[in-house]
Design an enzyme around this catalytic site. Sequence first.
Site, mmCIF file in Angstrom:
data_model
loop_
_atom_site.group_PDB
_atom_site.id
_atom_site.type_symbol
_atom_site.label_atom_id
_atom_site.label_comp_id
_atom_site.label_asym_id
_atom_site.label_seq_id
_atom_site.Cartn_x
_atom_site.Cartn_y
_atom_site.Cartn_z
ATOM 1 N N TYR A 49 0.806 -1.218 0.000
ATOM 2 C CA TYR A 49 0.000 0.000 0.000
ATOM 3 C C TYR A 49 0.842 1.272 0.000
ATOM 4 O O TYR A 49 0.352 2.346 0.368
ATOM 5 C CB TYR A 49 -0.993 -0.035 1.165
ATOM 6 C CG TYR A 49 -2.114 -1.031 0.928
ATOM 7 C CD1 TYR A 49 -2.876 -0.977 -0.247
ATOM 8 C CD2 TYR A 49 -2.416 -2.024 1.853
ATOM 9 C CE1 TYR A 49 -3.891 -1.887 -0.488
ATOM 10 C CE2 TYR A 49 -3.442 -2.941 1.616
ATOM 11 C CZ TYR A 49 -4.167 -2.867 0.453
ATOM 12 O OH TYR A 49 -5.181 -3.757 0.204
ATOM 13 N N ARG A 85 -10.814 -6.508 -12.200
ATOM 14 C CA ARG A 85 -11.328 -5.247 -11.639
ATOM 15 C C ARG A 85 -12.845 -5.156 -11.842
ATOM 16 O O ARG A 85 -13.569 -4.685 -10.980
ATOM 17 C CB ARG A 85 -10.635 -4.033 -12.290
ATOM 18 C CG ARG A 85 -9.132 -3.935 -12.046
ATOM 19 C CD ARG A 85 -8.756 -3.517 -10.659
ATOM 20 N NE ARG A 85 -9.256 -2.218 -10.295
ATOM 21 C CZ ARG A 85 -8.916 -1.591 -9.167
ATOM 22 N NH1 ARG A 85 -8.068 -2.159 -8.303
ATOM 23 N NH2 ARG A 85 -9.422 -0.429 -8.865
ATOM 24 N N THR A 91 -14.659 0.431 -5.649
ATOM 25 C CA THR A 91 -13.963 0.273 -4.367
ATOM 26 C C THR A 91 -14.897 0.148 -3.168
ATOM 27 O O THR A 91 -14.698 -0.716 -2.309
ATOM 28 C CB THR A 91 -13.003 1.472 -4.149
ATOM 29 O OG1 THR A 91 -12.102 1.532 -5.264
ATOM 30 C CG2 THR A 91 -12.211 1.319 -2.866
ATOM 31 N N ASN A 112 -13.645 -4.327 1.928
ATOM 32 C CA ASN A 112 -14.260 -4.599 0.632
ATOM 33 C C ASN A 112 -13.789 -5.905 0.001
ATOM 34 O O ASN A 112 -13.773 -6.056 -1.215
ATOM 35 C CB ASN A 112 -14.068 -3.407 -0.307
ATOM 36 C CG ASN A 112 -12.597 -3.081 -0.494
ATOM 37 O OD1 ASN A 112 -11.724 -3.782 0.019
ATOM 38 N ND2 ASN A 112 -12.316 -2.033 -1.238
HETATM 39 P P1 IDP Z 1 -9.079 -0.494 -4.982
HETATM 40 O O1 IDP Z 1 -8.918 -1.571 -3.939
HETATM 41 O O2 IDP Z 1 -10.456 -0.493 -5.585
HETATM 42 O O3 IDP Z 1 -7.978 -0.500 -6.012
HETATM 43 P P2 IDP Z 1 -7.743 1.823 -3.821
HETATM 44 O O4 IDP Z 1 -8.117 3.227 -4.100
HETATM 45 O O5 IDP Z 1 -6.482 1.289 -4.423
HETATM 46 O O6 IDP Z 1 -9.003 0.910 -4.211
HETATM 47 O O7 IDP Z 1 -7.669 1.678 -2.233
HETATM 48 C C1 IDP Z 1 -7.071 0.539 -1.638
HETATM 49 C C2 IDP Z 1 -7.949 0.084 -0.503
HETATM 50 O O8 IDP Z 1 -7.997 1.088 0.509
HETATM 51 C C3 IDP Z 1 -9.418 -0.135 -0.873
HETATM 52 O O9 IDP Z 1 -9.649 -1.409 -1.446
HETATM 53 C C4 IDP Z 1 -10.094 0.027 0.467
HETATM 54 O O10 IDP Z 1 -9.938 -1.170 1.259
HETATM 55 C C5 IDP Z 1 -9.284 1.131 1.109
HETATM 56 N N1 IDP Z 1 -9.814 2.485 0.867
HETATM 57 C C6 IDP Z 1 -9.747 3.190 -0.281
HETATM 58 N N2 IDP Z 1 -10.304 4.415 -0.155
HETATM 59 C C7 IDP Z 1 -10.745 4.482 1.114
HETATM 60 C C8 IDP Z 1 -11.425 5.518 1.868
HETATM 61 O O11 IDP Z 1 -11.709 6.618 1.375
HETATM 62 N N3 IDP Z 1 -11.727 5.204 3.150
HETATM 63 C C9 IDP Z 1 -11.420 4.024 3.716
HETATM 64 N N4 IDP Z 1 -10.774 3.031 3.064
HETATM 65 C C10 IDP Z 1 -10.449 3.253 1.761
HETATM 66 MG MG MG Z 2 -5.917 -0.179 -5.756
#
Ligand code: IDP
Ligand code: MG
Length: 153
Positions: A49, A85, A91, A112
């Site tokens: 991350y 995806r 997300t 998620n």
């Molecule tokens: P993705 O998993 O759909 O690629 P990313 O933006 O890469 O989404 O974010 C990684 C992970 O961080 C997400 O899967 C989710 O678990 C968490 N996340 C992303 N945005 C948020 C937020 O605004 N609040 C809380 N958790 C978030």
């Molecule tokens: Mg991501």
Amino acid sequence: MEQTLIILKPDCIQRRLIGRLIQRLEDKGLIIAAMKLMQMPPALAERLYEPHRGKPFHDHLVEYVTSGPVVVMVVRGARAIGVCRKLMGKTFGYDAEAGTIRGDFGLSTTYNLVHGSDSPETAETEIALFFERADIVDYATAADPWVLKEGEV
Ligand code: IDP
Ligand code: MG
């Protein structure tokens, strides 16, 4: 053929959804090229991350993904990155379309269920974080000619 890193996150394992989520990947025609169940060390989660370092949810995300075992997979198939995806959905669970994993199994923002690489470059970097080359098995299945067939024109 493309390869992508898929992680079934701790909520998936705790909710005993491993089988149902892997079934969706198999149903689509994707192949599992490597797979392991592991407890992700915090240092590895930080590297995964890294692109989110500094964001408000970063620390909570690292805490979440290290809070219990995960299943990590290399998934292979035609256009596997984009296809995975799409299967995952948007997300946030409340935002994800019905019929997608996130759309069907949750409402949370952080929790998620699944991670999937978002580009060929990311996929290569992320796969290398979890697997040696020798761990990734190159094989075909009997269904491939039927599942992967593309139109002639
Ligand atoms: P993705 O998993 O759909 O690629 P990313 O933006 O890469 O989404 O974010 C990684 C992970 O961080 C997400 O899967 C989710 O678990 C968490 N996340 C992303 N945005 C948020 C937020 O605004 N609040 C809380 N958790 C978030
Ligand atoms: Mg991501």
